[in-house]
Design a protein around this motif. Structure first.
Motif, PDB file in Angstrom:
ATOM      1  N   LYS A 174       0.825  -1.210   0.000  1.00 24.70           N
ATOM      2  CA  LYS A 174       0.000   0.000   0.000  1.00 24.70           C
ATOM      3  C   LYS A 174       0.854   1.253   0.000  1.00 24.70           C
ATOM      4  CE  LYS A 174      -3.765   2.241   2.535  1.00 24.70           C
ATOM      5  NZ  LYS A 174      -4.659   2.158   3.718  1.00 24.70           N
ATOM      6  N   GLU A 175       1.998   1.195   0.673  1.00 19.56           N
ATOM      7  CA  GLU A 175       2.890   2.357   0.747  1.00 19.56           C
ATOM      8  C   GLU A 175       3.835   2.444  -0.444  1.00 19.56           C
ATOM      9  OE1 GLU A 175       2.520   4.693   2.943  1.00 19.56           O
ATOM     10  OE2 GLU A 175       0.948   3.594   4.006  1.00 19.56           O
ATOM     11  N   GLY A 176       3.688   1.533  -1.390  1.00 23.01           N
ATOM     12  CA  GLY A 176       4.520   1.554  -2.596  1.00 23.01           C
ATOM     13  C   GLY A 176       5.947   1.117  -2.369  1.00 23.01           C
ATOM     14  N   LEU A 177       6.168   0.276  -1.359  1.00 19.85           N
ATOM     15  CA  LEU A 177       7.524  -0.108  -0.979  1.00 19.85           C
ATOM     16  C   LEU A 177       7.874  -1.557  -1.282  1.00 19.85           C
ATOM     17  CD1 LEU A 177       7.575   1.588   2.551  1.00 19.85           C
ATOM     18  CD2 LEU A 177       8.572   2.489   0.436  1.00 19.85           C
ATOM     19  N   LEU A 178       6.909  -2.346  -1.675  1.00 21.93           N
ATOM     20  CA  LEU A 178       7.150  -3.783  -1.794  1.00 21.93           C
ATOM     21  C   LEU A 178       8.221  -4.110  -2.829  1.00 21.93           C
ATOM     22  CD1 LEU A 178       6.258  -6.441  -0.576  1.00 21.93           C
ATOM     23  CD2 LEU A 178       4.508  -6.631  -2.352  1.00 21.93           C
ATOM     24  N   GLU A 179       8.262  -3.345  -3.911  1.00 20.49           N
ATOM     25  CA  GLU A 179       9.238  -3.631  -4.967  1.00 20.49           C
ATOM     26  C   GLU A 179      10.633  -3.106  -4.623  1.00 20.49           C
ATOM     27  OE1 GLU A 179       7.632  -2.250  -8.637  1.00 20.49           O
ATOM     28  OE2 GLU A 179       6.043  -3.766  -8.680  1.00 20.49           O
TER      29      GLU A 179
END
Length: 512
Positions: free
Chosen positions: A312-317
């Motif tokens: 959700k925070e755009g950090l997974l990648e």
């Protein structure tokens, strides 16, 4: 007017692009999160062959990352393994690296190299949420004042922890060295030798118990659960056991949200499935395998919710996740919670021999998964890796290097780019050590019982050498020590080299 509006839009676009570029530059180095379980066995997950438990969220990490079949904790007990993963040092090099009481002084020297120190030197934010169990202070801790040294003095900028374990006092959360929610009018007192006058215990007041003890857990009672050690006061600060998983999850999620604009390292040490097993009512009874199964399902949910937050925070990648456990499984570890009776056909050991406290494989061979969306090619690796290798390996990811005696740079292995792991490894259980090299494991002779009858686990003690070929005999049923004397001699010599002059016991043994 249209020209002005277009100009404003263009200016806004440039500003937004500049901000995005700034965030991208700040996040150029990947985030690293270690998800550290407590007493989770090699066979407790679906991705490692479990059929009696459904662990879809952890399995998803394994399906999208590297699942290691030869991944090891450094020790078969908690404190030594936690020491190793944070310092990159074999725990047997530190004579005090044993299971600690809640009043033990800080085990890690403030001058030592540590994972958080390494990351911090490279501009990372560093945080710990969850179980600590590596000691606090320099001796007698005053829980009513600022507690130091602790996690913050060995590299963590922020810490939200329990001091030791869920079954040990003090049963309070500690944030950056201060007990959370403490009432100054109700000070905390802790003692591991004698009770405080008038305070109820499991022995004196069994009617207060909601969970009965089997062995070793008959001191102070908190939330109806008997603990190890004695505690008085601090009523307002005491945790609620059934809310612990949610509580730590909220802290971990908030850490991610608060530090998303710069690279961060988070050591998230979950308490499951260590005793006392206290699932939230949402999970109680869901597994059909008793409380131990229920808290594993709870932990799987926690992992799923945490990963959702990264996404959700755009950090997974841009986040490397390392999932593993501090040691192998144990069913009855001090409480009568029906786990033994309800485990049924589920095998927490996954076909291995032994368990927690044991030099046999189930003591230290644990689930070990690395996941980085879009960066790691999914697969299964048979490479020999150990948690103490994370210091040297992750240093390269952070943009530096660490020259250490014990930690090996296996970054390419952890990223799924190579299958060339360690050549050898020393494993430890309650100060006893054994040696793995290639597919062979050698256990020297040790005095002591063959089985810990309280927990019903084989310890690996024997009056004779033991030698196993783990490739052909993962369950360690065939001892080749007498049959293959040449290999045994080779293993003992190599073992002596690794252990060094400080190891007297093995040097005094004679091969027969």
């Amino acid at each position: 007017m249209a020209f002005i509006l277009a100009g404003l839009i263009l200016t806004g676009c440039k500003k937004e692009k500049k901000e995005n570029t700034s965030v991208a530059q700040a996040q150029q180095k990947p985030n690293v999160v270690i998800l550290y379980m407590d007493d989770l066995g090699y066979g407790d997950l679906g991705c490692y062959g479990a059929t009696g438990l459904q662990t879809p969220n952890i399995d998803k990490l394994a399906e999208g990352g590297v699942r290691f079949t030869n991944g090891y904790a450094a020790s078969a007990t908690c404190t030594p393994s936690r020491y190793a993963i944070l310092t990159g040092m074999y725990p047997w090099r530190n004579k005090d690296a044993k299971i600690l009481p809640g009043t033990a002084p800080l085990l890690i020297s403030t001058t030592q190299k540590t994972l958080p120190k390494m990351f911090r030197s490279q501009g990372y934010a560093t945080g710990i949420v969850g179980k600590w169990h590596l000691g606090l202070g320099t001796g007698h801790v005053n829980w009513n004042e600022h507690i130091f040294p602790g996690p913050n003095e060995v590299g963590f900028e922020s810490s939200y922890i329990m001091a030791a374990t869920q079954d040990r006092v003090p049963t309070v959360y500690i944030k950056d060295g201060d007990v959370v929610g403490l009432d100054p009018e109700d000070p905390i007192e802790v003692d591991y030798n004698k009770n405080f006058e008038g305070e109820p215990t499991a022995i004196s007041n069994p009617e207060m118990l909601t969970m009965t003890w089997h062995h070793g857990h008959n001191n102070s009672i908190v939330n109806g659960i008997p603990r190890i050690g004695y505690m008085k006061g601090g009523e307002a600060a005491k945790w609620k056991d059934v809310e612990m998983a949610d509580h730590f999850l909220d802290k971990a999620k908030n850490y991610v949200k608060e530090h998303k604009d710069k690279p961060f390292f988070l050591y998230y040490a979950l308490q499951q499935p260590h005793v006392p097993r206290t699932p939230h009512p949402r999970f109680a009874g869901r597994s059909g395998l008793g409380p131990r199964g229920d808290v594993i399902l709870e932990a799987d949910w926690v992992v799923g919710e945490f990963v959702k937050t990264l996404e959700k925070e755009g950090l997974l990648e841009n986040t490397l996740l390392v999932f593993t456990s501090d040691n192998g499984p144990v069913l009855n570890d001090g409480y009568n919670d029906n786990t033994v009776e309800k485990t049924g056909n589920h095998d927490p050991k996954g076909g291995l021999r032994g368990g927690k406290y044991s030099l046999f494989e189930a003591g230290t061979r644990v689930p070990f998964i690395t996941y980085w969306k879009g960066k790691i090619q999914p697969g299964v690796s048979d490479a020999l890796v150990c948690q103490l290798d994370l210091l040297a390996s992750l240093a390269g990811l952070a943009g530096t290097e660490e020259n250490t005696t014990d930690s090996k740079d296996l970054l390419s292995v952890f990223l799924g780019q190579s299958n060339e792991g360690r050549e050898s490894l020393v494993i430890e259980a309650s100060s006893r050590t054994a040696f793995r090299k290639g597919n062979w494991l050698m256990i020297p002779p040790y005095n002591g019982p063959a089985v810990n009858k309280l927990v019903n686990i084989e310890l690996g003690n024997s009056s004779a050498f033991q030698l196993y070929n783990l490739k052909d005999d993962m369950s360690q049923q065939n001892n080749f020590a007498e049959e293959n004397l040449e290999k045994l001699e080779e293993m003992v010599k190599d073992f002596e080299v690794v252990r060094g002059k400080d190891y007297n016991e093995i040097q005094q043994l004679e091969l027969k």
